[in-house]
Design a protein around this motif. Structure first.
Motif, PDB file in Angstrom:
ATOM      1  N   ALA A  33       0.829  -1.203   0.000  1.00  0.00           N
ATOM      2  CA  ALA A  33       0.000   0.000   0.000  1.00  0.00           C
ATOM      3  C   ALA A  33       0.867   1.259   0.000  1.00  0.00           C
ATOM      4  CB  ALA A  33      -0.924  -0.010   1.211  1.00  0.00           C
ATOM      5  N   GLN A  34       1.933   1.270   0.804  1.00  0.00           N
ATOM      6  CA  GLN A  34       2.815   2.433   0.849  1.00  0.00           C
ATOM      7  C   GLN A  34       3.557   2.595  -0.472  1.00  0.00           C
ATOM      8  OE1 GLN A  34       2.927   4.632   3.301  1.00  0.00           O
ATOM      9  NE2 GLN A  34       4.447   5.886   2.229  1.00  0.00           N
ATOM     10  N   ALA A  35       3.977   1.494  -1.080  1.00  0.00           N
ATOM     11  CA  ALA A  35       4.663   1.568  -2.371  1.00  0.00           C
ATOM     12  C   ALA A  35       3.736   2.126  -3.450  1.00  0.00           C
ATOM     13  CB  ALA A  35       5.171   0.184  -2.777  1.00  0.00           C
ATOM     14  N   ALA A  36       2.472   1.706  -3.440  1.00  0.00           N
ATOM     15  CA  ALA A  36       1.508   2.227  -4.408  1.00  0.00           C
ATOM     16  C   ALA A  36       1.298   3.723  -4.208  1.00  0.00           C
ATOM     17  CB  ALA A  36       0.184   1.477  -4.282  1.00  0.00           C
ATOM     18  N   LEU A  37       1.214   4.153  -2.946  1.00  0.00           N
ATOM     19  CA  LEU A  37       1.045   5.573  -2.660  1.00  0.00           C
ATOM     20  C   LEU A  37       2.262   6.364  -3.122  1.00  0.00           C
ATOM     21  CD1 LEU A  37      -0.463   7.925  -1.313  1.00  0.00           C
ATOM     22  CD2 LEU A  37       0.644   7.283   0.844  1.00  0.00           C
ATOM     23  N   GLU A  38       3.453   5.858  -2.837  1.00  0.00           N
ATOM     24  CA  GLU A  38       4.681   6.544  -3.253  1.00  0.00           C
ATOM     25  C   GLU A  38       4.733   6.683  -4.778  1.00  0.00           C
ATOM     26  OE1 GLU A  38       7.161   7.748  -1.364  1.00  0.00           O
ATOM     27  OE2 GLU A  38       6.657   6.970   0.621  1.00  0.00           O
ATOM     28  N   THR A  39       4.350   5.633  -5.492  1.00  0.00           N
ATOM     29  CA  THR A  39       4.383   5.667  -6.949  1.00  0.00           C
ATOM     30  C   THR A  39       3.382   6.675  -7.496  1.00  0.00           C
ATOM     31  OG1 THR A  39       5.020   3.325  -6.971  1.00  0.00           O
ATOM     32  CG2 THR A  39       4.205   4.265  -9.028  1.00  0.00           C
ATOM     33  N   LYS A  40       2.168   6.702  -6.941  1.00  0.00           N
ATOM     34  CA  LYS A  40       1.156   7.659  -7.399  1.00  0.00           C
ATOM     35  C   LYS A  40       1.615   9.092  -7.157  1.00  0.00           C
ATOM     36  CE  LYS A  40      -2.792   4.572  -6.606  1.00  0.00           C
ATOM     37  NZ  LYS A  40      -4.005   4.322  -5.784  1.00  0.00           N
ATOM     38  N   MET A  41       2.194   9.348  -5.999  1.00  0.00           N
ATOM     39  CA  MET A  41       2.670  10.694  -5.697  1.00  0.00           C
ATOM     40  C   MET A  41       3.766  11.117  -6.658  1.00  0.00           C
ATOM     41  SD  MET A  41       2.728  10.496  -1.515  1.00  0.00           S
ATOM     42  CE  MET A  41       3.604  12.051  -1.368  1.00  0.00           C
ATOM     43  N   SER A 116       4.001   4.982  12.663  1.00  0.00           N
ATOM     44  CA  SER A 116       2.907   4.108  12.234  1.00  0.00           C
ATOM     45  C   SER A 116       3.303   2.653  12.435  1.00  0.00           C
ATOM     46  CB  SER A 116       2.588   4.379  10.762  1.00  0.00           C
ATOM     47  OG  SER A 116       3.628   3.896   9.943  1.00  0.00           O
ATOM     48  N   PRO A 117       2.359   1.718  12.256  1.00  0.00           N
ATOM     49  CA  PRO A 117       2.704   0.291  12.383  1.00  0.00           C
ATOM     50  C   PRO A 117       3.736  -0.180  11.353  1.00  0.00           C
ATOM     51  CG  PRO A 117       0.334   0.600  12.556  1.00  0.00           C
ATOM     52  CD  PRO A 117       0.898   1.908  12.119  1.00  0.00           C
ATOM     53  N   LEU A 118       3.884   0.576  10.246  1.00  0.00           N
ATOM     54  CA  LEU A 118       4.865   0.202   9.236  1.00  0.00           C
ATOM     55  C   LEU A 118       6.267   0.483   9.767  1.00  0.00           C
ATOM     56  CD1 LEU A 118       5.371  -0.705   6.280  1.00  0.00           C
ATOM     57  CD2 LEU A 118       5.337   1.715   5.651  1.00  0.00           C
ATOM     58  N   PRO A 119       7.125  -0.533   9.904  1.00  0.00           N
ATOM     59  CA  PRO A 119       8.472  -0.295  10.432  1.00  0.00           C
ATOM     60  C   PRO A 119       9.298   0.566   9.473  1.00  0.00           C
ATOM     61  CG  PRO A 119       8.272  -2.534   9.624  1.00  0.00           C
ATOM     62  CD  PRO A 119       6.898  -1.955   9.591  1.00  0.00           C
ATOM     63  N   ARG A 120      10.348   1.143  10.004  1.00  0.00           N
ATOM     64  CA  ARG A 120      11.156   2.041   9.179  1.00  0.00           C
ATOM     65  C   ARG A 120      11.765   1.324   7.987  1.00  0.00           C
ATOM     66  NH1 ARG A 120      14.200   6.110  13.498  1.00  0.00           N
ATOM     67  NH2 ARG A 120      12.283   7.016  14.339  1.00  0.00           N
ATOM     68  N   TRP A 121      12.232   0.094   8.197  1.00  0.00           N
ATOM     69  CA  TRP A 121      12.798  -0.640   7.068  1.00  0.00           C
ATOM     70  C   TRP A 121      11.722  -0.961   6.036  1.00  0.00           C
ATOM     71  CZ3 TRP A 121      10.917  -5.306   5.596  1.00  0.00           C
ATOM     72  CH2 TRP A 121      10.208  -6.067   6.546  1.00  0.00           C
ATOM     73  N   GLY A 122      10.465  -1.131   6.506  1.00  0.00           N
ATOM     74  CA  GLY A 122       9.366  -1.355   5.582  1.00  0.00           C
ATOM     75  C   GLY A 122       9.086  -0.135   4.733  1.00  0.00           C
ATOM     76  N   LEU A 123       9.222   1.062   5.344  1.00  0.00           N
ATOM     77  CA  LEU A 123       9.040   2.300   4.582  1.00  0.00           C
ATOM     78  C   LEU A 123      10.119   2.428   3.519  1.00  0.00           C
ATOM     79  CD1 LEU A 123       7.707   5.039   4.103  1.00  0.00           C
ATOM     80  CD2 LEU A 123       9.132   5.970   5.943  1.00  0.00           C
ATOM     81  N   MET A 124      11.363   2.132   3.878  1.00  0.00           N
ATOM     82  CA  MET A 124      12.441   2.197   2.904  1.00  0.00           C
ATOM     83  C   MET A 124      12.232   1.156   1.788  1.00  0.00           C
ATOM     84  SD  MET A 124      14.468   4.661   3.766  1.00  0.00           S
ATOM     85  CE  MET A 124      12.944   5.532   4.205  1.00  0.00           C
ATOM     86  N   THR A 125      11.714  -0.007   2.156  1.00  0.00           N
ATOM     87  CA  THR A 125      11.413  -1.031   1.154  1.00  0.00           C
ATOM     88  C   THR A 125      10.329  -0.548   0.195  1.00  0.00           C
ATOM     89  OG1 THR A 125      11.989  -2.800   2.710  1.00  0.00           O
ATOM     90  CG2 THR A 125      10.642  -3.401   0.805  1.00  0.00           C
ATOM     91  N   ALA A 126       9.313   0.121   0.734  1.00  0.00           N
ATOM     92  CA  ALA A 126       8.240   0.651  -0.107  1.00  0.00           C
ATOM     93  C   ALA A 126       8.771   1.719  -1.059  1.00  0.00           C
ATOM     94  CB  ALA A 126       7.128   1.219   0.765  1.00  0.00           C
ATOM     95  N   LYS A 127       9.663   2.577  -0.572  1.00  0.00           N
ATOM     96  CA  LYS A 127      10.252   3.603  -1.430  1.00  0.00           C
ATOM     97  C   LYS A 127      11.085   2.970  -2.539  1.00  0.00           C
ATOM     98  CE  LYS A 127      10.379   7.626   1.627  1.00  0.00           C
ATOM     99  NZ  LYS A 127       9.718   8.508   0.642  1.00  0.00           N
ATOM    100  N   ALA A 258      25.101   1.380   3.440  1.00  0.00           N
ATOM    101  CA  ALA A 258      25.589   1.305   4.815  1.00  0.00           C
ATOM    102  C   ALA A 258      25.662   2.689   5.439  1.00  0.00           C
ATOM    103  CB  ALA A 258      26.958   0.625   4.849  1.00  0.00           C
ATOM    104  N   ALA A 259      26.155   3.664   4.683  1.00  0.00           N
ATOM    105  CA  ALA A 259      26.238   5.026   5.205  1.00  0.00           C
ATOM    106  C   ALA A 259      24.847   5.614   5.436  1.00  0.00           C
ATOM    107  CB  ALA A 259      27.032   5.906   4.235  1.00  0.00           C
ATOM    108  N   ALA A 260      23.914   5.335   4.514  1.00  0.00           N
ATOM    109  CA  ALA A 260      22.547   5.835   4.698  1.00  0.00           C
ATOM    110  C   ALA A 260      21.910   5.231   5.941  1.00  0.00           C
ATOM    111  CB  ALA A 260      21.707   5.523   3.460  1.00  0.00           C
ATOM    112  N   GLY A 261      22.116   3.934   6.147  1.00  0.00           N
ATOM    113  CA  GLY A 261      21.573   3.283   7.340  1.00  0.00           C
ATOM    114  C   GLY A 261      22.181   3.823   8.624  1.00  0.00           C
ATOM    115  N   ARG A 262      23.438   4.237   8.550  1.00  0.00           N
ATOM    116  CA  ARG A 262      24.130   4.718   9.743  1.00  0.00           C
ATOM    117  C   ARG A 262      23.811   6.173  10.058  1.00  0.00           C
ATOM    118  NH1 ARG A 262      25.796   6.810  13.465  1.00  0.00           N
ATOM    119  NH2 ARG A 262      27.798   6.581  14.594  1.00  0.00           N
ATOM    120  N   PHE A 263      23.714   7.029   9.055  1.00  0.00           N
ATOM    121  CA  PHE A 263      23.627   8.466   9.307  1.00  0.00           C
ATOM    122  C   PHE A 263      22.270   9.086   8.987  1.00  0.00           C
ATOM    123  CE2 PHE A 263      28.150   7.679   8.282  1.00  0.00           C
ATOM    124  CZ  PHE A 263      28.709   8.094   9.469  1.00  0.00           C
TER     125      PHE A 263
END
Length: 267
Positions: A33-41, A116-127, A258-263
């Motif tokens: 659902a988040q991936a679909a929203l990101e794509t539409k935007m 939200s219930p969507l974990p941060r790694w899930g948001l990055m996966t959706a993006k 790795a740098a993005a995950g760290r900083f």
């Protein structure tokens, strides 16, 4: 609508016929659902469409039709198409994602999504999924245009797929690193500046052998150069697996992610 309740024998507890079931949706459904929203935007954003679709298309058509840059022996479209495909990946995975994520971070969108219930790694996966969907649309469009201009590709499709996937990972990591560490206005300026510099000096339109030998060694290590040269070796010259270019892209992908995950800062 009526709500019926009854008392079980001996239980003394009332049970609603329409009892609510609170809780988060399954994780795959939330990510989709988040991936679909990101794509539409992204597809509704005129500036993003200009960057990801219009500019690569115009460059491909213009430089294929008009002899502006010496692309060497053979048809100009055969040289230009791999570079423009690499540019399309960079425009979506790096420039577009960096700018969009930077302003989402500034306006507190990421902060609220992180709660939200969507974990941060899930948001990055959706993006990332949104980026991949957009790239597929770009590649299909550019491929159709290139064929109409007389493009004759060669080579192994698996090699092309590996180059595109590693290129996407490398540029996504760089885009998220920039968006998560700089202010939104700085991200906007820096992402567009890098886009223009790599367009000129990354082997997309101008062959790297047109630059001084010392500059060629440095430019050849850039992710856009590795991606465009690797695609060109396979699609134009029919070469085998471009291990050198794949290695450069893999190195950039690992380091950038790795740098993005760290900083990366969410607010």
């Amino acid at each position: 609508m009526t709500l019926t309740t009854g008392t079980g024998a001996g239980s003394g507890a009332a049970t609603g016929a329409y009892a609510p079931r609170p809780g988060a949706a399954p994780l795959p459904r939330m990510i989709a659902a988040q991936a679909a929203l990101e794509t539409k935007m992204l597809l509704r954003n005129g500036e993003q469409l200009l960057l990801t679709v219009v500019i690569p298309t115009l460059l491909l058509v213009l430089f294929s039709a008009v002899d502006i840059v010496d692309t060497g022996a053979g048809e100009a479209v055969d040289f230009l198409t791999p570079g423009v495909l690499a540019l399309a990946v960079m425009s979506t995975a790096f420039t577009g994602q960096a700018i969009a994520t930077g302003f989402e971070r500034r306006y507190g969108v990421l902060k609220r999504l992180a709660a939200s219930p969507l974990p941060r790694w899930g948001l990055m996966t959706a993006k990332t999924a949104s980026v991949l969907v957009t790239e597929v649309l770009q590649i299909v469009l550019l491929t159709v245009i290139a064929f109409a201009l007389g493009w004759s590709p060669h080579g192994d499709p698996l090699a092309v797929l590996l180059l595109l996937v590693l290129g996407t990972a490398a540029f996504s990591g760089l885009g998220l690193l920039m968006a998560g560490t700089l202010k939104a206005e700085a991200t906007l300026a820096a992402a567009n500046l890098v886009f223009l510099l790599l367009l000129v000096g990354g082997g997309v339109i101008v062959p790297l052998d047109k630059f001084p030998s010392g500059a060629q060694d440095v430019l050849g290590l850039l992710p856009i150069s590795a991606l465009s040269d690797g695609l060109r070796d396979v699609l134009q010259h029919g070469a085998g697996m471009p291990w050198g270019d794949l290695g450069i892209l893999a190195g950039w992908a690992v380091a950038a992610l790795a740098a993005a995950g760290r900083f990366f800062r969410w607010e």
